[in-house]
Design a protein around this motif. Sequence first.
Motif, PDB file in Angstrom:
ATOM      1  N   THR A 179      -2.875  18.565   6.725  1.00 27.30           N
ATOM      2  CA  THR A 179      -2.464  17.191   6.451  1.00 27.30           C
ATOM      3  C   THR A 179      -3.530  16.240   6.988  1.00 27.30           C
ATOM      4  OG1 THR A 179      -1.230  16.983   8.534  1.00 27.30           O
ATOM      5  CG2 THR A 179       0.006  17.741   6.583  1.00 27.30           C
ATOM      6  N   TRP A 180      -3.528  15.032   6.454  1.00 30.98           N
ATOM      7  CA  TRP A 180      -4.509  14.010   6.834  1.00 30.98           C
ATOM      8  C   TRP A 180      -3.805  12.704   7.125  1.00 30.98           C
ATOM      9  CZ3 TRP A 180      -9.574  15.423   7.271  1.00 30.98           C
ATOM     10  CH2 TRP A 180      -9.911  16.665   6.754  1.00 30.98           C
ATOM     11  N   ASP A 181      -4.379  11.910   8.041  1.00 33.67           N
ATOM     12  CA  ASP A 181      -3.811  10.589   8.289  1.00 33.67           C
ATOM     13  C   ASP A 181      -4.123   9.679   7.112  1.00 33.67           C
ATOM     14  OD1 ASP A 181      -6.430   9.624   8.559  1.00 33.67           O
ATOM     15  OD2 ASP A 181      -6.299   9.316  10.709  1.00 33.67           O
ATOM     16  N   GLY A 182      -3.629   8.443   7.148  1.00 29.55           N
ATOM     17  CA  GLY A 182      -3.798   7.513   6.030  1.00 29.55           C
ATOM     18  C   GLY A 182      -5.170   6.883   5.938  1.00 29.55           C
ATOM     19  N   GLY A 183      -6.011   7.108   6.935  1.00 26.50           N
ATOM     20  CA  GLY A 183      -7.360   6.546   6.929  1.00 26.50           C
ATOM     21  C   GLY A 183      -7.444   5.249   7.707  1.00 26.50           C
ATOM     22  N   THR A 184      -8.615   5.001   8.278  1.00 28.02           N
ATOM     23  CA  THR A 184      -8.878   3.805   9.070  1.00 28.02           C
ATOM     24  C   THR A 184     -10.193   3.198   8.634  1.00 28.02           C
ATOM     25  OG1 THR A 184      -7.766   4.794  10.977  1.00 28.02           O
ATOM     26  CG2 THR A 184      -9.210   2.939  11.427  1.00 28.02           C
ATOM     27  N   TYR A 202     -14.510   4.408   5.558  1.00 29.21           N
ATOM     28  CA  TYR A 202     -13.209   4.830   6.076  1.00 29.21           C
ATOM     29  C   TYR A 202     -13.341   6.165   6.793  1.00 29.21           C
ATOM     30  CZ  TYR A 202      -9.910   1.410   4.273  1.00 29.21           C
ATOM     31  OH  TYR A 202      -9.170   0.267   4.067  1.00 29.21           O
ATOM     32  N   ARG A 203     -12.506   6.349   7.815  1.00 30.85           N
ATOM     33  CA  ARG A 203     -12.434   7.600   8.556  1.00 30.85           C
ATOM     34  C   ARG A 203     -11.046   8.205   8.337  1.00 30.85           C
ATOM     35  NH1 ARG A 203     -12.319   6.149  14.215  1.00 30.85           N
ATOM     36  NH2 ARG A 203     -10.118   5.904  13.799  1.00 30.85           N
ATOM     37  N   PHE A 204     -11.015   9.499   8.079  1.00 31.85           N
ATOM     38  CA  PHE A 204      -9.763  10.243   7.943  1.00 31.85           C
ATOM     39  C   PHE A 204      -9.778  11.385   8.950  1.00 31.85           C
ATOM     40  CE2 PHE A 204     -10.515   8.208   3.936  1.00 31.85           C
ATOM     41  CZ  PHE A 204      -9.274   7.737   3.562  1.00 31.85           C
ATOM     42  N   ARG A 205      -8.610  11.697   9.519  1.00 31.10           N
ATOM     43  CA  ARG A 205      -8.519  12.772  10.510  1.00 31.10           C
ATOM     44  C   ARG A 205      -7.413  13.744  10.168  1.00 31.10           C
ATOM     45  NH1 ARG A 205      -9.403   9.894  16.402  1.00 31.10           N
ATOM     46  NH2 ARG A 205     -11.634   9.668  16.122  1.00 31.10           N
ATOM     47  N   SER A 206      -7.682  15.002  10.518  1.00 30.76           N
ATOM     48  CA  SER A 206      -6.674  16.049  10.439  1.00 30.76           C
ATOM     49  C   SER A 206      -6.629  16.735  11.790  1.00 30.76           C
ATOM     50  CB  SER A 206      -7.015  17.071   9.357  1.00 30.76           C
ATOM     51  OG  SER A 206      -6.092  18.143   9.398  1.00 30.76           O
ATOM     52  N   THR A 207      -5.440  16.966  12.310  1.00 28.47           N
ATOM     53  CA  THR A 207      -5.291  17.670  13.588  1.00 28.47           C
ATOM     54  C   THR A 207      -4.610  19.022  13.399  1.00 28.47           C
ATOM     55  OG1 THR A 207      -3.214  16.511  14.029  1.00 28.47           O
ATOM     56  CG2 THR A 207      -5.220  15.530  14.943  1.00 28.47           C
ATOM     57  N   MET A 233     -10.208  11.193  -3.108  1.00 21.96           N
ATOM     58  CA  MET A 233     -10.787  12.178  -2.204  1.00 21.96           C
ATOM     59  C   MET A 233      -9.915  13.425  -2.286  1.00 21.96           C
ATOM     60  SD  MET A 233     -12.980  12.208   0.615  1.00 21.96           S
ATOM     61  CE  MET A 233     -12.960  10.459   0.754  1.00 21.96           C
ATOM     62  N   VAL A 234     -10.499  14.574  -2.677  1.00 22.32           N
ATOM     63  CA  VAL A 234      -9.723  15.798  -2.855  1.00 22.32           C
ATOM     64  C   VAL A 234     -10.364  16.957  -2.098  1.00 22.32           C
ATOM     65  CG1 VAL A 234      -8.827  15.070  -5.109  1.00 22.32           C
ATOM     66  CG2 VAL A 234     -10.917  16.439  -4.991  1.00 22.32           C
ATOM     67  N   CYS A 235      -9.579  18.024  -1.874  1.00 23.97           N
ATOM     68  CA  CYS A 235     -10.113  19.207  -1.208  1.00 23.97           C
ATOM     69  C   CYS A 235      -9.378  20.464  -1.662  1.00 23.97           C
ATOM     70  CB  CYS A 235     -10.035  19.078   0.307  1.00 23.97           C
ATOM     71  SG  CYS A 235      -8.371  19.109   1.004  1.00 23.97           S
ATOM     72  N   LYS A 236     -10.007  21.605  -1.387  1.00 27.74           N
ATOM     73  CA  LYS A 236      -9.420  22.924  -1.567  1.00 27.74           C
ATOM     74  C   LYS A 236      -9.818  23.743  -0.346  1.00 27.74           C
ATOM     75  CE  LYS A 236      -9.541  23.124  -6.615  1.00 27.74           C
ATOM     76  NZ  LYS A 236      -9.994  23.907  -7.779  1.00 27.74           N
ATOM     77  N   SER A 237      -8.998  24.731   0.025  1.00 21.37           N
ATOM     78  CA  SER A 237      -9.341  25.520   1.207  1.00 21.37           C
ATOM     79  C   SER A 237      -8.926  26.980   1.056  1.00 21.37           C
ATOM     80  CB  SER A 237      -8.678  24.925   2.451  1.00 21.37           C
ATOM     81  OG  SER A 237      -7.277  24.990   2.341  1.00 21.37           O
ATOM     82  N   ILE A 263      -6.432  13.989  -0.595  1.00 23.82           N
ATOM     83  CA  ILE A 263      -6.424  13.427   0.753  1.00 23.82           C
ATOM     84  C   ILE A 263      -6.098  11.946   0.680  1.00 23.82           C
ATOM     85  CG2 ILE A 263      -7.853  12.909   2.765  1.00 23.82           C
ATOM     86  CD1 ILE A 263      -9.413  15.488   2.064  1.00 23.82           C
ATOM     87  N   LYS A 264      -6.745  11.250  -0.249  1.00 28.33           N
ATOM     88  CA  LYS A 264      -6.487   9.821  -0.427  1.00 28.33           C
ATOM     89  C   LYS A 264      -6.654   9.468  -1.893  1.00 28.33           C
ATOM     90  CE  LYS A 264      -5.560   5.753   1.317  1.00 28.33           C
ATOM     91  NZ  LYS A 264      -4.350   5.459   2.057  1.00 28.33           N
TER      92      LYS A 264
END
Length: 172
Positions: free
Chosen positions: A147-152, A137-142, A68-72, A90-91
């Motif tokens: 940054t992203w969490d490790g996923g749930t 899976y769910r991933f979150r960024s705050t 899972m990748v991203c650009k911003s 991201i993962k």
Amino acid sequence: TLFDSPFTSDYNANMPYRIPAIVETVDANGNPKLIVFADKRHGGGDVGQSTLNTLFSNNGAVNGHINMVCKSITYDGTAWSAWPTTETTIKEGNKDFGYGDVAVVADRENPQNIVLFCAAGNTFFTKSSSSNRLLCYRFRSTDGGATWDGGTDVTSGGTNHNDGGIYGLFSY
């Protein structure tokens, strides 16, 4: 071009990107930000596709290996920044577990809270069953996607095993 995935029959020469998604949010300073996501499919296949046929691979990377990748980019009040030439992972998947088919939302109450969902695991969607499910899976960024969490694993929250045969969120 954000993710270059030219058509070719030689997967050794190109790493295909698929299933893009985009969300608008804000960065840590409150500036508008666009984040674009994609599957980086090392072998070109879907999540779990290697369990169906391991003959097709990319330079030793089995079809199901998906990152899972991203650009911003951000807007500073006068202009948008340039799209980066490198992506953020991201993962990271591997030959036995992939992450793909992103769906993403940004919370309007707290635009820095971004949640994305994706298919995950090593089960192909048409082969998902009660004993061998395609996962979600769910991933979150705050912090606005920095940054992203490790996923749930949230598979159980979205499936019902007594519903007449639907054993995954990507059921057909």
